[in-house]
Design a protein around this motif. Structure first.
Motif, PDB file in Angstrom:
ATOM      1  N   GLU A 217      42.305  48.212  35.316  1.00 48.13           N
ATOM      2  CA  GLU A 217      41.137  47.706  34.614  1.00 48.13           C
ATOM      3  C   GLU A 217      41.491  47.263  33.204  1.00 48.13           C
ATOM      4  O   GLU A 217      40.928  46.290  32.682  1.00 48.13           O
ATOM      5  CB  GLU A 217      40.058  48.785  34.589  1.00 48.13           C
ATOM      6  CG  GLU A 217      38.731  48.323  34.016  1.00 48.13           C
ATOM      7  CD  GLU A 217      37.680  49.414  34.037  1.00 48.13           C
ATOM      8  OE1 GLU A 217      36.578  49.167  33.523  1.00 48.13           O
ATOM      9  OE2 GLU A 217      37.980  50.503  34.566  1.00 48.13           O
TER      10      GLU A 217
ATOM     11  N   LYS B 162      51.690  43.358  42.268  1.00 54.20           N
ATOM     12  CA  LYS B 162      51.553  42.484  43.436  1.00 54.20           C
ATOM     13  C   LYS B 162      52.918  42.128  44.006  1.00 54.20           C
ATOM     14  O   LYS B 162      53.100  42.050  45.234  1.00 54.20           O
ATOM     15  CB  LYS B 162      50.791  41.214  43.040  1.00 54.20           C
ATOM     16  CG  LYS B 162      50.368  40.360  44.207  1.00 54.20           C
ATOM     17  CD  LYS B 162      49.373  41.086  45.088  1.00 54.20           C
ATOM     18  CE  LYS B 162      48.957  40.236  46.265  1.00 54.20           C
ATOM     19  NZ  LYS B 162      48.023  40.939  47.147  1.00 54.20           N
TER      20      LYS B 162
ATOM     21  N   LYS C 263      49.679  43.295  36.498  1.00 56.91           N
ATOM     22  CA  LYS C 263      49.152  42.996  37.842  1.00 56.91           C
ATOM     23  C   LYS C 263      50.168  42.209  38.662  1.00 56.91           C
ATOM     24  O   LYS C 263      50.314  42.433  39.870  1.00 56.91           O
ATOM     25  CB  LYS C 263      47.845  42.215  37.725  1.00 56.91           C
ATOM     26  CG  LYS C 263      46.711  42.988  37.089  1.00 56.91           C
ATOM     27  CD  LYS C 263      45.467  42.128  36.982  1.00 56.91           C
ATOM     28  CE  LYS C 263      44.333  42.878  36.315  1.00 56.91           C
ATOM     29  NZ  LYS C 263      43.117  42.040  36.171  1.00 56.91           N
TER      30      LYS C 263
ATOM     31  N   SER D  87      44.979  52.420  34.293  1.00 58.12           N
ATOM     32  CA  SER D  87      44.661  51.694  35.522  1.00 58.12           C
ATOM     33  C   SER D  87      44.730  50.188  35.290  1.00 58.12           C
ATOM     34  O   SER D  87      44.957  49.703  34.176  1.00 58.12           O
ATOM     35  CB  SER D  87      43.265  52.087  36.009  1.00 58.12           C
ATOM     36  OG  SER D  87      42.289  51.668  35.073  1.00 58.12           O
TER      37      SER D  87
ATOM     38  N   ARG E 116      41.635  55.614  33.083  1.00 57.98           N
ATOM     39  CA  ARG E 116      41.123  54.247  32.968  1.00 57.98           C
ATOM     40  C   ARG E 116      42.056  53.385  32.126  1.00 57.98           C
ATOM     41  O   ARG E 116      42.257  52.202  32.410  1.00 57.98           O
ATOM     42  CB  ARG E 116      39.726  54.288  32.344  1.00 57.98           C
ATOM     43  CG  ARG E 116      39.029  52.937  32.307  1.00 57.98           C
ATOM     44  CD  ARG E 116      37.670  53.037  31.669  1.00 57.98           C
ATOM     45  NE  ARG E 116      37.044  51.740  31.549  1.00 57.98           N
ATOM     46  CZ  ARG E 116      35.917  51.510  30.894  1.00 57.98           C
ATOM     47  NH1 ARG E 116      35.296  52.530  30.277  1.00 57.98           N
ATOM     48  NH2 ARG E 116      35.407  50.298  30.830  1.00 57.98           N
TER      49      ARG E 116
ATOM     50  N   SER F 175      42.930  39.416  43.574  1.00 60.92           N
ATOM     51  CA  SER F 175      41.577  39.772  43.980  1.00 60.92           C
ATOM     52  C   SER F 175      41.543  41.011  44.858  1.00 60.92           C
ATOM     53  O   SER F 175      40.530  41.722  44.893  1.00 60.92           O
ATOM     54  CB  SER F 175      40.924  38.603  44.724  1.00 60.92           C
ATOM     55  OG  SER F 175      41.695  38.243  45.853  1.00 60.92           O
ATOM     56  N   ASP F 176      42.634  41.291  45.584  1.00 55.84           N
ATOM     57  CA  ASP F 176      42.653  42.467  46.466  1.00 55.84           C
ATOM     58  C   ASP F 176      43.131  43.736  45.758  1.00 55.84           C
ATOM     59  O   ASP F 176      43.207  44.794  46.379  1.00 55.84           O
ATOM     60  CB  ASP F 176      43.551  42.199  47.677  1.00 55.84           C
ATOM     61  CG  ASP F 176      44.973  41.841  47.275  1.00 55.84           C
ATOM     62  OD1 ASP F 176      45.167  41.439  46.117  1.00 55.84           O
ATOM     63  OD2 ASP F 176      45.872  41.954  48.120  1.00 55.84           O
ATOM     64  N   LEU F 177      43.469  43.651  44.477  1.00 62.80           N
ATOM     65  CA  LEU F 177      43.891  44.826  43.722  1.00 62.80           C
ATOM     66  C   LEU F 177      42.664  45.528  43.136  1.00 62.80           C
ATOM     67  O   LEU F 177      41.901  44.929  42.369  1.00 62.80           O
ATOM     68  CB  LEU F 177      44.850  44.428  42.593  1.00 62.80           C
ATOM     69  CG  LEU F 177      46.181  43.794  43.020  1.00 62.80           C
ATOM     70  CD1 LEU F 177      46.989  43.397  41.793  1.00 62.80           C
ATOM     71  CD2 LEU F 177      46.979  44.742  43.893  1.00 62.80           C
ATOM     72  N   ALA F 178      42.471  46.779  43.483  1.00 57.15           N
ATOM     73  CA  ALA F 178      41.325  47.531  42.982  1.00 57.15           C
ATOM     74  C   ALA F 178      41.518  47.859  41.502  1.00 57.15           C
ATOM     75  O   ALA F 178      42.636  48.171  41.077  1.00 57.15           O
ATOM     76  CB  ALA F 178      41.147  48.816  43.783  1.00 57.15           C
ATOM     77  N   PRO F 179      40.459  47.813  40.701  1.00 62.50           N
ATOM     78  CA  PRO F 179      40.613  48.139  39.262  1.00 62.50           C
ATOM     79  C   PRO F 179      41.013  49.586  39.011  1.00 62.50           C
ATOM     80  O   PRO F 179      41.548  49.907  37.949  1.00 62.50           O
ATOM     81  CB  PRO F 179      39.224  47.844  38.686  1.00 62.50           C
ATOM     82  CG  PRO F 179      38.556  46.973  39.680  1.00 62.50           C
ATOM     83  CD  PRO F 179      39.117  47.343  41.015  1.00 62.50           C
ATOM     84  N   THR F 180      40.749  50.475  39.981  1.00 61.35           N
ATOM     85  CA  THR F 180      41.079  51.893  39.775  1.00 61.35           C
ATOM     86  C   THR F 180      42.540  52.216  40.074  1.00 61.35           C
ATOM     87  O   THR F 180      42.975  53.352  39.832  1.00 61.35           O
ATOM     88  CB  THR F 180      40.186  52.752  40.673  1.00 61.35           C
ATOM     89  OG1 THR F 180      40.341  52.339  42.046  1.00 61.35           O
ATOM     90  CG2 THR F 180      38.721  52.603  40.280  1.00 61.35           C
ATOM     91  N   MET F 181      43.292  51.245  40.577  1.00 59.91           N
ATOM     92  CA  MET F 181      44.707  51.499  40.864  1.00 59.91           C
ATOM     93  C   MET F 181      45.483  51.651  39.560  1.00 59.91           C
ATOM     94  O   MET F 181      45.201  50.986  38.564  1.00 59.91           O
ATOM     95  CB  MET F 181      45.303  50.353  41.683  1.00 59.91           C
ATOM     96  CG  MET F 181      44.756  50.244  43.101  1.00 59.91           C
ATOM     97  SD  MET F 181      45.432  48.818  43.982  1.00 59.91           S
ATOM     98  CE  MET F 181      47.164  49.221  44.010  1.00 59.91           C
TER      99      MET F 181
END
Length: 220
Positions: free
Chosen positions: A70, A81, A77, A68, A65, A39-45
């Motif tokens: 997303e 993490k 992910k 990333s 995109r 949840s703390d991972l931004a989609p733009t990363m």
């Protein structure tokens, strides 16, 4: 619901049964789901393999995109993490095999399996893998606590782990065990009372002998 009406024959006549009352059920209160592992991972990363490439930072928005999180899978992910948690506790940049790093890897795996089991609570195989990872992490934290207490505290604070001490022994509670325990406590209290009475008698006898000795000295 079926709307068929059944007629009941009572003494030559037909009677319609009373309607069945269907009471409305109360609304179900949905439990608030805890925050997920990602949840703390931004989609733009960017993904882990493209984060250190300078060309990926200056490329087109559509390509960025695609690279990333997303459009990333759960595995991508999970890797990102895991690297974030390892970076919090590793001793240096090249540390990949210390106890702290192994604890971070196991913590990521445990939290990922916990989130999976909240949706699929009948998945026995992943539940077994999660329990095995918890036991392995508990052994590593126990050894780290005995050897290097400062590192143990740092790992627990950085990863948000609460270390609980294991019980001294495992015993199934039964009525026989409870009765035996109560009898043992009662017997222990009786023995302690008897010992206290014996000590009191010994003190009184010593005091009496001391007084007799002082009186004999005075008379002499």
């Amino acid at each position: 619901m079926c709307n068929t009406v059944y007629l009941i024959k009572i003494s030559g006549s037909f009677a319609i049964p009373p309607p069945v009352r269907h009471y409305a059920r109360g609304p179900k209160i949905k439990k608030k789901a805890p925050e997920g592992l990602f949840s703390d991972l931004a989609p733009t990363m960017l993904k882990k393999e493209y984060a250190d490439i300078p060309l990926a930072q200056t490329t087109d928005d559509l390509v960025k995109r695609l690279l990333s999180l997303e459009m990333a899978s759960n595995t991508d992910k999970f890797r990102l993490k895991k690297e974030q948690l390892i970076a919090k506790v590793q001793r240096d940049e090249h540390d990949r095999s210390s106890v702290e790093v192994r604890v971070a890897v196991l913590t990521t795996r445990i939290r990922n399996l916990q989130e999976h089991l909240q949706k699929h609570h009948k998945d026995k195989a992943n539940k077994r893998r999660m329990l095995m990872a918890i036991d392995q992490r508990k052994k590593l934290l126990k050894n780290l606590r005995l050897v290097h207490y400062d590192a143990f505290e740092r790992v627990c604070s950085q990863l948000g782990i609460t270390y609980t001490f294991p019980p001294e022994y495992y015993r199934r509670v039964s009525r026989r065990w409870k009765a035996k325990k109560q009898f043992s406590i009662k017997l222990y209290n009786a023995v302690q009372k008897q010992k206290a009475e014996q000590r009191q008698k010994m003190r009184q006898s010593l005091a009496a002998t001391e007084t007799e000795a002082t009186e004999a000295k005075v008379t002499q």
